[in-house]
Design an enzyme around this catalytic site. Structure first.
Site, PDB file in Angstrom:
ATOM      1  N   GLY A  13     -99.147  47.099  63.674  1.00  0.00           N
ATOM      2  CA  GLY A  13    -100.147  47.342  64.715  1.00  0.00           C
ATOM      3  C   GLY A  13    -100.038  48.732  65.326  1.00  0.00           C
ATOM      4  O   GLY A  13    -101.058  49.422  65.493  1.00  0.00           O
ATOM      5  N   SER A  14     -98.824  49.154  65.639  1.00  0.00           N
ATOM      6  CA  SER A  14     -98.671  50.442  66.326  1.00  0.00           C
ATOM      7  C   SER A  14     -99.212  51.586  65.463  1.00  0.00           C
ATOM      8  O   SER A  14     -99.920  52.471  65.954  1.00  0.00           O
ATOM      9  CB  SER A  14     -97.199  50.705  66.656  1.00  0.00           C
ATOM     10  OG  SER A  14     -96.703  49.678  67.488  1.00  0.00           O
ATOM     11  N   GLN A  16    -103.327  40.406  68.570  1.00  0.00           N
ATOM     12  CA  GLN A  16    -103.060  39.044  69.055  1.00  0.00           C
ATOM     13  C   GLN A  16    -104.155  38.053  68.651  1.00  0.00           C
ATOM     14  O   GLN A  16    -104.009  36.851  68.868  1.00  0.00           O
ATOM     15  CB  GLN A  16    -102.916  39.039  70.590  1.00  0.00           C
ATOM     16  CG  GLN A  16    -101.709  39.801  71.102  1.00  0.00           C
ATOM     17  CD  GLN A  16    -100.380  39.096  70.818  1.00  0.00           C
ATOM     18  OE1 GLN A  16    -100.330  37.903  70.512  1.00  0.00           O
ATOM     19  NE2 GLN A  16     -99.293  39.836  70.916  1.00  0.00           N
ATOM     20  N   HIS A  71     -96.905  40.304  61.409  1.00  0.00           N
ATOM     21  CA  HIS A  71     -95.769  39.517  61.918  1.00  0.00           C
ATOM     22  C   HIS A  71     -96.130  38.619  63.097  1.00  0.00           C
ATOM     23  O   HIS A  71     -95.334  37.773  63.484  1.00  0.00           O
ATOM     24  CB  HIS A  71     -94.583  40.425  62.270  1.00  0.00           C
ATOM     25  CG  HIS A  71     -94.732  41.279  63.491  1.00  0.00           C
ATOM     26  ND1 HIS A  71     -94.202  40.913  64.705  1.00  0.00           N
ATOM     27  CD2 HIS A  71     -95.331  42.469  63.688  1.00  0.00           C
ATOM     28  CE1 HIS A  71     -94.458  41.871  65.593  1.00  0.00           C
ATOM     29  NE2 HIS A  71     -95.147  42.820  65.000  1.00  0.00           N
ATOM     30  N   THR A 127     -95.899  55.194  49.177  1.00  0.00           N
ATOM     31  CA  THR A 127     -96.000  54.146  48.150  1.00  0.00           C
ATOM     32  C   THR A 127     -96.272  52.797  48.818  1.00  0.00           C
ATOM     33  O   THR A 127     -95.586  52.414  49.761  1.00  0.00           O
ATOM     34  CB  THR A 127     -94.694  54.095  47.332  1.00  0.00           C
ATOM     35  OG1 THR A 127     -94.459  55.407  46.819  1.00  0.00           O
ATOM     36  CG2 THR A 127     -94.801  53.103  46.184  1.00  0.00           C
ATOM     37  N   CYS A 145     -91.470  46.372  80.324  1.00  0.00           N
ATOM     38  CA  CYS A 145     -91.468  46.547  81.779  1.00  0.00           C
ATOM     39  C   CYS A 145     -91.292  47.998  82.194  1.00  0.00           C
ATOM     40  O   CYS A 145     -90.836  48.833  81.444  1.00  0.00           O
ATOM     41  CB  CYS A 145     -90.371  45.711  82.409  1.00  0.00           C
ATOM     42  SG  CYS A 145     -88.823  46.551  82.482  1.00  0.00           S
TER      43      CYS A 145
HETATM   44  C1  LIG Z   1    -101.661  43.670  71.519  1.00  0.00           C
HETATM   45  C2  LIG Z   1    -100.655  44.368  70.661  1.00  0.00           C
HETATM   46  N1  LIG Z   1    -100.975  45.540  70.103  1.00  0.00           N
HETATM   47  C3  LIG Z   1    -100.114  46.188  69.297  1.00  0.00           C
HETATM   48  C4  LIG Z   1     -98.873  45.696  69.023  1.00  0.00           C
HETATM   49  C5  LIG Z   1     -97.946  46.443  68.112  1.00  0.00           C
HETATM   50  O1  LIG Z   1     -97.873  45.833  66.842  1.00  0.00           O
HETATM   51  P1  LIG Z   1     -96.623  46.103  65.874  1.00  0.00           P
HETATM   52  O2  LIG Z   1     -95.446  45.420  66.468  1.00  0.00           O
HETATM   53  O3  LIG Z   1     -97.017  45.501  64.560  1.00  0.00           O
HETATM   54  O4  LIG Z   1     -96.461  47.577  65.784  1.00  0.00           O
HETATM   55  C6  LIG Z   1     -98.482  44.469  69.610  1.00  0.00           C
HETATM   56  C7  LIG Z   1     -97.124  43.929  69.367  1.00  0.00           C
HETATM   57  O5  LIG Z   1     -96.422  43.590  70.294  1.00  0.00           O
HETATM   58  C8  LIG Z   1     -99.402  43.794  70.440  1.00  0.00           C
HETATM   59  O6  LIG Z   1     -99.085  42.622  71.013  1.00  0.00           O
END
Ligand SMILES: Cc1ncc(COP(=O)(O)O)c(C=O)c1O
Length: 392
Positions: free
Chosen positions: A74-75, A180, A202, A238, A336
């Site tokens: 996600g990030s 989510q 994940h 890759t 936090c």
């Molecule tokens: C809403 C949201 N965006 C992005 C992320 C980041 O995803 P990842 O852990 O796959 O980088 C998370 C993970 O905690 C998330 O809950």
């Protein structure tokens, strides 16, 4: 799959990989371990596997295979979406909601260093975007809105139809952080008024380290990571063929669950029942939308603000530690800040002490309703333990 005790109620942080996912990954790693760019048979086997999984994943998300690219999660997808489109323009303005995930805030902070204006659109007390304020901010030089569809800490689900329609008519691109959401409700990219959509494996019992970004056909995107031209030149490196296969297997399981339940997540009634029982305890309040009143909320997610008996907010982080000793894995929900106050709860209008008292339970398909029977009592014991520590 059954998990050993303690009970795992932190699906929004991550989820245990499903047995089927592990089996598929092992088989693919053994059979299609080659580099998909290689021209020999080992490479072709990997390339075929990768493209088959790309087609399956795209189809389950209502997208064309060409619209799906793979990332590490996600990030990275969020960074690629935001920087990939913004780097094609001279600096303008990018909008975020006031309740974004830290990955989005980090991507926007980098843009700010490059001369972009970053504006946070406020939310209401349930974490839902103020659409009037959004509308007022959509004029030039706004280029992009990046929005968390399902909020990880307080569960709010944004009204994408209304928000997307406004972005479209203003000519502003819309990126959704759907991390989510994917796996918990059907997603049909084709019919959504959005341009980019990020997700990760994940959170839905897939492997760590793989995610995806849907990019509307025709939208140009600069790569963040260059390299061998993989992912149609949009993400070098890759390809992780076995991880992609694991992600496809995980989404298949989630999609089958939704289909078997008329498109809704079978976890919702378990969550609602747990919520009702928890709210019978004194000093507990729901944060975010109330699903029992029909308000839009992630189906597997509940979040609370917890007070002691005298009405003083307790520390969510301490509660999580105390709950673990009672056999329950939960979360305070927030990455936090100092003092433990959650920026998300503060953006929703809560003061610093309340904003540090958040507790999140997020459910997954490994749970049966009877697994949740003991949770309210465990929370009560954890709270008691905390109050005794505080007063001693
Ligand atoms: C809403 C949201 N965006 C992005 C992320 C980041 O995803 P990842 O852990 O796959 O980088 C998370 C993970 O905690 C998330 O809950």
């Amino acid at each position: 799959m059954s998990l050993p005790q303690p009970i795992y109620l932190d699906a929004s942080a991550t989820s245990p990989p499903a047995d089927e996912v592990l089996d598929v990954m092992q088989a693919v790693y053994r059979r299609a371990w080659g580099n998909p760019s290689s021209l020999h048979g080992y490479g072709l086997a990997a390339a075929e596997q990768l493209e088959r999984d790309r087609q399956e994943l795209a189809a389950m998300l209502g997208a064309d295979a060409e619209e799906l690219l793979f990332s590490s999660g996600g990030s990275e997808s969020i960074h690629l979406a935001i920087h990939g489109v913004c780097s094609r323009w001279p600096p303008g303005r990018v909008l975020l909601s006031a309740v974004e995930h830290p990955a989005t805030l980090a991507a926007a902070a980098l843009l700010h260093q490059r001369g972009w204006e970053v504006e946070l659109v406020p939310v209401d007390g349930s974490g839902l975007l103020d659409i009037d304020r959004l509308e007022a901010l959509l004029e030039p030089p706004t280029r992009l809105l990046s929005l968390i569809w399902g909020q990880s800490e307080v569960g709010s689900l944004q009204n994408i139809e209304a928000i997307g329609a406004r972005c479209r008519s203003a000519g502003v691109l819309l990126h959704l952080d759907a991390v989510q959401v994917v796996g918990h409700q059907p997603v049909d990219f084709r019919s959504l008024p959005v341009d980019l959509l990020s997700f990760t494996a994940h959170k839905l019992q897939g492997p760590r380290g793989i995610g995806g970004l849907l990019v509307r056909a025709g939208l140009e995107l600069d790569a963040l990571i260059g390299g061998g031209g993989q992912e149609r030149g949009r993400r070098g490196g890759t390809e992780a063929v076995a991880l992609v296969a694991g992600m496809a297997a995980a989404l298949k399981l989630a999609t089958a669950r939704l289909l078997a339940n008329n498109g809704s997540d079978p976890l919702a009634p378990l969550r609602d029942n747990l919520l009702t029982r928890l709210l019978e305890l004194p000093g507990l309040r729901l944060s975010g939308p109330d699903p029992r009143a029909g308000e839009p909320r992630l189906p597997h997610h509940l979040s609370l603000l917890v007070n002691d008996r005298s009405g003083q907010p307790l520390s969510g982080r301490q509660l999580v530690r105390a709950l673990w000793r009672e056999g329950v894995a939960a979360s305070s929900g927030s990455a936090c800040s100092s003092g433990g106050a959650s920026p998300v709860l503060e953006a929703m209008g809560f003061g610093p002490a309340e904003a540090a008292s958040g507790l999140r339970f997020s459910l997954g398909p490994w749970l049966q309703s009877q697994d949740l029977d003991g949770v309210p009592a465990a929370l009560e014991r954890a709270r008691q333990r905390l109050m005794e520590n505080i007063s001693s």
